[in-house]
Design a protein around this motif. Structure first.
Motif, PDB file in Angstrom:
ATOM      1  N   ASP A   1      25.432  -2.828  -4.337  1.00 38.15           N
ATOM      2  CA  ASP A   1      24.887  -2.494  -3.262  1.00 38.15           C
ATOM      3  C   ASP A   1      23.445  -2.082  -3.085  1.00 38.15           C
ATOM      4  N   TYR A   2      23.067  -1.589  -4.204  1.00 34.09           N
ATOM      5  CA  TYR A   2      21.551  -1.095  -4.251  1.00 34.09           C
ATOM      6  C   TYR A   2      20.625  -2.264  -4.196  1.00 34.09           C
ATOM      7  N   PRO A   3      20.758  -3.305  -4.715  1.00 30.25           N
ATOM      8  CA  PRO A   3      19.575  -4.368  -4.553  1.00 30.25           C
ATOM      9  C   PRO A   3      19.752  -4.964  -3.019  1.00 30.25           C
ATOM     10  N   ARG A   4      20.970  -4.795  -2.479  1.00 28.85           N
ATOM     11  CA  ARG A   4      21.131  -5.434  -1.139  1.00 28.85           C
ATOM     12  C   ARG A   4      20.014  -4.995  -0.259  1.00 28.85           C
ATOM     13  N   LEU A   5      19.894  -3.631  -0.254  1.00 26.87           N
ATOM     14  CA  LEU A   5      18.633  -2.813   0.690  1.00 26.87           C
ATOM     15  C   LEU A   5      17.615  -2.720  -0.302  1.00 26.87           C
ATOM     16  N   GLY A   6      17.652  -2.537  -1.504  1.00 23.48           N
ATOM     17  CA  GLY A   6      16.321  -2.143  -2.309  1.00 23.48           C
ATOM     18  C   GLY A   6      15.381  -3.254  -2.676  1.00 23.48           C
ATOM     19  N   ALA A   7      16.003  -4.456  -2.946  1.00 25.47           N
ATOM     20  CA  ALA A   7      15.291  -5.962  -3.291  1.00 25.47           C
ATOM     21  C   ALA A   7      14.278  -5.932  -2.340  1.00 25.47           C
ATOM     22  N   PRO A   8      14.678  -6.213  -0.906  1.00 32.80           N
ATOM     23  CA  PRO A   8      13.536  -6.362  -0.053  1.00 32.80           C
ATOM     24  C   PRO A   8      12.747  -5.362   0.163  1.00 32.80           C
ATOM     25  N   LEU A   9      13.037  -3.887   0.038  1.00 29.49           N
ATOM     26  CA  LEU A   9      12.213  -2.831   0.174  1.00 29.49           C
ATOM     27  C   LEU A   9      11.286  -2.714  -1.055  1.00 29.49           C
ATOM     28  N   SER A  10      11.729  -3.307  -2.097  1.00 30.16           N
ATOM     29  CA  SER A  10      10.885  -3.223  -3.338  1.00 30.16           C
ATOM     30  C   SER A  10       9.551  -4.239  -3.193  1.00 30.16           C
ATOM     31  N   LEU A  11      10.038  -5.275  -2.549  1.00 33.15           N
ATOM     32  CA  LEU A  11       8.903  -6.490  -2.299  1.00 33.15           C
ATOM     33  C   LEU A  11       7.982  -5.984  -1.540  1.00 33.15           C
ATOM     34  N   LEU A  12       8.369  -5.159  -0.443  1.00 33.20           N
ATOM     35  CA  LEU A  12       7.675  -4.638   0.498  1.00 33.20           C
ATOM     36  C   LEU A  12       6.602  -3.645   0.005  1.00 33.20           C
ATOM     37  N   VAL A  13       7.138  -2.573  -1.041  1.00 38.72           N
ATOM     38  CA  VAL A  13       6.287  -1.575  -1.563  1.00 38.72           C
ATOM     39  C   VAL A  13       5.239  -2.499  -2.479  1.00 38.72           C
ATOM     40  N   LEU A  14       5.707  -3.613  -3.236  1.00 33.18           N
ATOM     41  CA  LEU A  14       5.010  -4.220  -4.069  1.00 33.18           C
ATOM     42  C   LEU A  14       3.736  -4.787  -3.360  1.00 33.18           C
ATOM     43  N   THR A  15       4.129  -5.289  -2.262  1.00 33.53           N
ATOM     44  CA  THR A  15       3.050  -6.369  -1.557  1.00 33.53           C
ATOM     45  C   THR A  15       2.115  -5.408  -0.643  1.00 33.53           C
ATOM     46  N   LEU A  16       2.456  -4.397  -0.001  1.00 34.83           N
ATOM     47  CA  LEU A  16       1.699  -3.768   0.606  1.00 34.83           C
ATOM     48  C   LEU A  16       1.057  -2.364  -0.033  1.00 34.83           C
ATOM     49  N   GLY A  17       1.790  -2.067  -1.113  1.00 30.94           N
ATOM     50  CA  GLY A  17       1.216  -0.933  -2.213  1.00 30.94           C
ATOM     51  C   GLY A  17      -0.035  -1.449  -2.771  1.00 30.94           C
ATOM     52  N   VAL A  18      -0.147  -2.489  -3.223  1.00 36.16           N
ATOM     53  CA  VAL A  18      -1.333  -3.140  -3.924  1.00 36.16           C
ATOM     54  C   VAL A  18      -2.333  -3.255  -2.884  1.00 36.16           C
ATOM     55  N   ALA A  19      -2.167  -3.806  -1.737  1.00 36.09           N
ATOM     56  CA  ALA A  19      -3.344  -3.887  -0.604  1.00 36.09           C
ATOM     57  C   ALA A  19      -3.799  -2.405  -0.481  1.00 36.09           C
ATOM     58  N   LEU A  20      -2.925  -1.551  -0.283  1.00 33.96           N
ATOM     59  CA  LEU A  20      -3.300  -0.036   0.085  1.00 33.96           C
ATOM     60  C   LEU A  20      -4.146   0.425  -1.001  1.00 33.96           C
ATOM     61  N   ILE A  21      -3.735   0.380  -2.199  1.00 35.91           N
ATOM     62  CA  ILE A  21      -4.425   0.887  -3.175  1.00 35.91           C
ATOM     63  C   ILE A  21      -5.759   0.299  -3.458  1.00 35.91           C
ATOM     64  N   ALA A  22      -5.905  -1.088  -3.363  1.00 35.74           N
ATOM     65  CA  ALA A  22      -7.154  -1.656  -3.640  1.00 35.74           C
ATOM     66  C   ALA A  22      -8.012  -1.170  -2.248  1.00 35.74           C
ATOM     67  N   LEU A  23      -7.405  -0.668  -0.940  1.00 33.63           N
ATOM     68  CA  LEU A  23      -8.047  -0.344   0.059  1.00 33.63           C
ATOM     69  C   LEU A  23      -8.840   1.009   0.023  1.00 33.63           C
ATOM     70  N   VAL A  24      -7.720   1.869  -0.349  1.00 31.80           N
ATOM     71  CA  VAL A  24      -8.327   3.629  -0.515  1.00 31.80           C
ATOM     72  C   VAL A  24      -9.083   3.482  -1.924  1.00 31.80           C
ATOM     73  N   TRP A  25      -8.726   3.012  -3.142  1.00 31.07           N
ATOM     74  CA  TRP A  25      -9.190   3.267  -4.296  1.00 31.07           C
ATOM     75  C   TRP A  25      -9.965   2.094  -4.679  1.00 31.07           C
ATOM     76  N   PRO A  26     -11.285   1.837  -4.636  1.00 29.06           N
ATOM     77  CA  PRO A  26     -12.137   0.509  -5.070  1.00 29.06           C
ATOM     78  C   PRO A  26     -11.788   0.340  -6.330  1.00 29.06           C
ATOM     79  N   LEU A  27     -11.622  -1.117  -6.656  1.00 32.52           N
ATOM     80  CA  LEU A  27     -11.210  -1.548  -7.857  1.00 32.52           C
ATOM     81  C   LEU A  27     -12.436  -1.495  -8.829  1.00 32.52           C
ATOM     82  N   ARG A  28     -13.772  -1.568  -8.394  1.00 30.95           N
ATOM     83  CA  ARG A  28     -14.780  -1.395  -9.377  1.00 30.95           C
ATOM     84  C   ARG A  28     -15.490  -0.090  -8.927  1.00 30.95           C
ATOM     85  N   SER A  29     -15.833   0.348 -10.126  1.00 30.43           N
ATOM     86  CA  SER A  29     -16.580   1.791  -9.865  1.00 30.43           C
ATOM     87  C   SER A  29     -17.913   1.584  -9.492  1.00 30.43           C
ATOM     88  N   ALA A  30     -18.181   2.747  -8.586  1.00 25.24           N
ATOM     89  CA  ALA A  30     -19.432   2.706  -7.817  1.00 25.24           C
ATOM     90  C   ALA A  30     -20.587   2.856  -9.237  1.00 25.24           C
TER      91      ALA A  30
END
Length: 594
Positions: A565-594
């Motif tokens: 039952d867990y992956p039924r709801l958890g798999a699409p949520l994990s994909l959402l976190v992975l996709t959106l999380g990477v974009a948000l981290i890169a937006l908030v925390w610059p990948l290259r040091s100033a």
């Protein structure tokens, strides 16, 4: 690869294999790994027990105590109670409960937040017929998402902050996680608001012992204070205050008994009320209506002034000295210095005073006494104690103070007046000093296996760093990702963290993967901060199994869930976190040091 690196990698590899196998306890595996590291020489003897004095361990332990105090205060239940009757539809219940779990997880440990709200959800399920399987998993996932927002919301944030301090010289702040965490939380709640329908509705909860005991209806005796001046002073008013979960079985007034009083019967100062209901509902009504639990204030025997007074439940066994006797006839208080506070008897509703009630075999009694005195009394009287659980019938629960202490600690950390470990240790100490938790309860709140796991693995993970093993793996990974988009490397380290946490425990995942993430970032000429954030997010977001995080485990039996039952709801949520999380981290925390 050097000899020391080979030893360190072998140690970590065997540890991971044992975690995945699951044959032995996590804490035992961690302690064995520490012992093996000492024997192999990759963990210096001088550093072997540094994990037990680490800020990581102190913060986690203190946060668990603070969360338990907030949970026992009853403040959250009181805030939510007016909303519950309005939650008629399944969707509304899911949205409100998942949101509440998410918000509460932002300021307390997510496990504590879920523990506070689960009884409310189960009670709501019984009233409305909504399957618990539709409510509990969205709440568990919401609590995991809420934990992403602040430093103390989840163990991975605490650990990754300290890893940053060890490697880069400065920890993350209390709200450094908030920009990414809030974005993921908002998206996750929006997803759960409609995707909960992916969960089955035909699962039957496995009723645990504590749930079965909680459903026992107790008869207790309360008195109406002489200065009682409640505007709602009729029996029906008390029933409404208790939301129908408590019944006034009888009123004892001036030597006469009014059995099953009518809803319009007035309650007067000096009356004795016989109330029947579940323990939690009785407790809530006593506090709301400002009643007094009869005979609970009589002193009980204690062997030492520091001994705590507690309440326990016990079954009257056949052959017990209580069978056919009453508390008054046996003089329980005079002879044994204990108080009889309540009785639960199946199929019978007594209406006389408790002290004159003749007890029978099979009755469940609620007793108050000294923590050292009670075991001997139980043996003497032939009573069988039930599984220990918290009983605070009629006790004064400080609702405002725990929340105020928690808020103060968070403000002190936010404005850098005090370090996180100091602020939360002080908060935990204050909870005990004001009586929000007794010392015994504070010890019970500590998650011993988690604390031992973290403390034992800290020196093992540092061995991988000190031998250069983390840099070696980081170099290999940087060679793989060199020439690729930095976002791909960031997604890769988050995916590794997310995939490992169901098998390693999220704390172990951070301790092992975070140094590798820093080395990978350095190998690619990127800032380490986004990679540390990716490790924290990945380790905290285990939505695929019931065993990777305690929140998922907690809801498995009450929700009647199966592993699938867990992956039924958890798999699409994990994909959402992975996709959106990477974009948000890169937006908030610059990948290259100033």
């Amino acid at each position: 690869m050097s000899y020391d690196q080979a030893l360190a990698f072998s140690l970590v590899g065997v540890t991971i294999a044992l975690f995945v196998w699951g044959r032995f306890r996590y804490d035992l595996v961690a302690l064995a790994a520490l012992g093996a590291g000492l024997a192999l020489g990759v963990v210096p003897a001088a550093e072997a027990f540094a994990g037990f004095s680490s800020d990581i361990t102190v913060i986690i332990a203190s946060a668990l105590v603070v969360s338990a105090a907030v949970s026992r205060s009853g403040a959250i239940e009181r805030l939510l109670r007016p909303l519950l009757p309005r939650l008629k539809s399944e969707a509304a219940q899911v949205i409100v409960l998942a949101t509440a779990a998410t918000l509460l997880s932002m300021v307390t440990k997510n496990v504590g937040a879920l523990a506070i709200l689960m009884p409310i959800a189960i009670q709501l399920s019984r009233r409305t017929g909504t399957p618990t399987s539709r409510l509990l998993m969205p709440m568990a996932f919401g609590s995991l998402l809420g934990g992403l927002v602040t430093l103390v919301g989840t163990s991975p944030n605490i650990i990754v902050s300290q890893v940053r301090e060890q490697i880069l010289g400065k920890p993350f702040g209390m709200y450094d996680f908030a920009p990414v965490g809030l974005g993921l939380t908002a998206a996750g709640l929006a997803f759960l608001a409609f995707a909960y329908r992916l969960l089955p509705s035909d699962r039957h909860p496995v009723v645990g012992l504590s749930t079965a005991l909680a459903s026992s209806a107790y008869l207790i005796e309360t008195s109406v204070p002489e200065d009682w001046a409640a505007p709602a002073d009729r029996v029906g008013d008390l029933h409404r205050q208790a939301e129908g979960e408590v019944r006034v079985a009888a009123i004892l007034r001036s030597g006469r008994r009014i059995s099953s009083p009518h809803a319009n019967t007035k309650v007067r100062p000096g009356d004795t009320l016989m109330l029947e209901g579940e323990q939690q509902a009785l407790d809530d009504l006593i506090l709301k209506a400002r009643l007094k639990l009869a005979r609970s204030d009589r002193p009980v025997a204690t062997e030492a002034r520091s001994e705590e007074v507690q309440m326990i439940e016990a079954v009257v066994r056949p052959g017990s000295g209580l069978v056919g006797q009453s508390a008054q006839r046996l003089d329980l208080h005079g002879q044994h210095r204990i108080n009889l506070l309540g009785v639960s008897r199946a199929g019978y509703r007594p209406t006389q005073k408790l002290r004159s009630l003749r007890l029978q075999a099979g009755d469940v009694v609620m007793l108050q006494g000294g923590e050292r005195t009670l075991p001997g009394v139980l043996q003497t009287l032939g009573l069988l104690p039930l599984a220990e659980r918290e009983l605070r019938l009629g006790g004064f629960r400080r609702m405002i103070a725990p929340s105020a202490i928690l808020a103060t600690a968070m403000v002190l950390v936010a404005f850098r007046v005090a370090p996180v470990a100091v602020a939360f240790f002080g908060a935990a100490l204050a909870m005990v000093l004001i009586g929000a938790l007794r010392m015994r309860e504070a010890y019970q709140a500590l998650d011993g296996p988690l604390i031992v796991l973290v403390a034992a693995l800290i020196p093992v993970s540092e061995a991988v760093q000190s031998t250069g093993g983390a840099d070696l793996i980081g170099g290999w990974l940087s060679a793989v990702f060199r020439g690729q988009s930095p976002l791909l490397a960031l997604a890769g380290i988050m995916a590794v963290s997310m995939a490992a946490t169901p098998f390693l425990n999220n704390a172990a995942t951070v301790l092992i993967v975070a140094p590798v993430g820093v080395s990978l970032a350095r190998g690619l000429g990127l800032s380490p901060d986004p990679f540390l954030m990716a490790v924290a997010v990945g380790a905290a977001c285990d939505f695929l199994t019931p065993v990777g995080h305690q929140c998922n485990t907690m809801v498995m039996m009450p929700g009647g869930y199966r592993f699938s039952d867990y992956p039924r709801l958890g798999a699409p949520l994990s994909l959402l976190v992975l996709t959106l999380g990477v974009a948000l981290i890169a937006l908030v925390w610059p990948l290259r040091s100033a």
